[in-house]
Design an enzyme around this catalytic site. Structure first.
Site, PDB file in Angstrom:
ATOM      1  N   TYR A  26     -51.506 -17.804 -92.042  1.00 43.53           N
ATOM      2  CA  TYR A  26     -49.924 -17.495 -91.132  1.00 43.53           C
ATOM      3  C   TYR A  26     -49.242 -17.778 -90.293  1.00 43.53           C
ATOM      4  O   TYR A  26     -49.104 -16.566 -89.673  1.00 43.53           O
ATOM      5  CB  TYR A  26     -48.718 -17.715 -92.062  1.00 43.53           C
ATOM      6  CG  TYR A  26     -48.037 -18.240 -93.748  1.00 43.53           C
ATOM      7  CD1 TYR A  26     -46.831 -18.949 -93.578  1.00 43.53           C
ATOM      8  CD2 TYR A  26     -48.836 -18.248 -94.919  1.00 43.53           C
ATOM      9  CE1 TYR A  26     -46.200 -20.035 -94.538  1.00 43.53           C
ATOM     10  CE2 TYR A  26     -48.873 -19.134 -95.970  1.00 43.53           C
ATOM     11  CZ  TYR A  26     -47.441 -19.510 -95.548  1.00 43.53           C
ATOM     12  OH  TYR A  26     -46.815 -20.444 -96.565  1.00 43.53           O
ATOM     13  N   ASP A  69     -39.152 -10.582 -96.327  1.00 44.20           N
ATOM     14  CA  ASP A  69     -39.028 -10.467 -98.002  1.00 44.20           C
ATOM     15  C   ASP A  69     -40.789 -10.999 -99.133  1.00 44.20           C
ATOM     16  O   ASP A  69     -41.570 -10.166 -99.162  1.00 44.20           O
ATOM     17  CB  ASP A  69     -38.596 -11.172 -99.336  1.00 44.20           C
ATOM     18  CG  ASP A  69     -38.472 -13.404 -98.512  1.00 44.20           C
ATOM     19  OD1 ASP A  69     -38.938 -13.267 -97.846  1.00 44.20           O
ATOM     20  OD2 ASP A  69     -37.387 -13.653 -98.928  1.00 44.20           O
TER      21      ASP A  69
END
Length: 241
Positions: free
Chosen positions: A96, A104
């Site tokens: 990512y 979170d």
């Protein structure tokens, strides 16, 4: 030294105060009612009385609110730092881009990760998240609305359906509109999770968040529930272990 771990989520503010051995000395969780900066201002005096030497912060609240959070924390004159998503952590790697992965989710995964296991980490907060980890490598995941957001969207988008409350009790076919909405929403959540677990059957399942217990009992796979996985991840993030 004592450390304060502060989690600023979409609906709640949570904190732990821990001693150098990691023992929890104080803790609390409060709804911030869309006013997290104001709530934190009210807690600033308490945090100073707790006298931590450092404050580690997780926030999903965006730059504008985080700037106000910084002003409040600066007023305490206690050193603080916000956790940031990084693609490479000693315990967890991800393909990512850091800007495309929420803090979170990242911290929940760090809280759960075991580099000797394949794991599925499910967050049952305001947003439902499913993330797959293969021995410390993040493979990717899913995000979708929790039950409350799904109910609100259905209410906002229809003329006849006005169900805005309900619990996650059953996926059985319903015989009235209220139950049909709530059972259908639960079925959509359970169906998404079960589909993922059937696709990745050899992954250990860890769940966290307010709806975890209600959802877990409807799943086809045994799960481990960790109530404060994000705060655990926040500690591990700063420990760099």
């Amino acid at each position: 030294m004592n450390t304060l771990w502060l989690d600023l989520g979409n609906t709640r503010l949570k904190y732990w105060l821990t001693d150098p051995q990691g023992n929890i000395l104080d803790h609390d969780a409060k709804l911030h009612l869309q006013a997290p900066a104001e709530l934190l201002m009210g807690l600033a005096d308490k945090f100073m009385r707790l006298n931590p030497q450092f404050i580690g912060v997780s926030s999903v609240l965006g730059q504008t609110i985080n700037a106000r959070i910084c002003q409040t924390l600066e007023s305490t004159q206690i050193e603080f730092e916000f956790a940031k998503v990084c693609q490479h952590h000693p315990q967890l790697n991800s393909d990512y881009h850091p800007d495309q992965l929420g803090t979170d989710r990242w911290l929940q995964m760090i809280g759960a990760v075991d580099k000797h296991k394949r794991q599925c980490v499910i967050g049952c907060g305001t947003a439902m998240t499913i993330d797959l980890i293969d021995k410390g490598r993040h493979l990717g995941g899913y995000i979708f609305p929790n039950a409350r957001l799904q109910r609100n969207a259905l209410y906002a988008g229809t003329q006849q359906i006005d169900v805005q409350v309900g619990d996650l009790a059953s996926t059985a076919p319903a015989t009235n509109t209220s139950d049909a909405v709530n059972h259908g929403i639960l079925l959509s959540i359970v169906g998404a999770i079960n589909h993922t677990l059937h696709t990745y059957p050899d992954f250990d399942v860890i769940m966290t968040g307010g709806d975890a217990f209600a959802i877990a009992k409807h799943l086809d796979t045994p799960v481990e529930i960790e109530k404060n996985l994000l705060l655990t991840g926040l500690k591990k993030y700063f420990a760099k272990i």
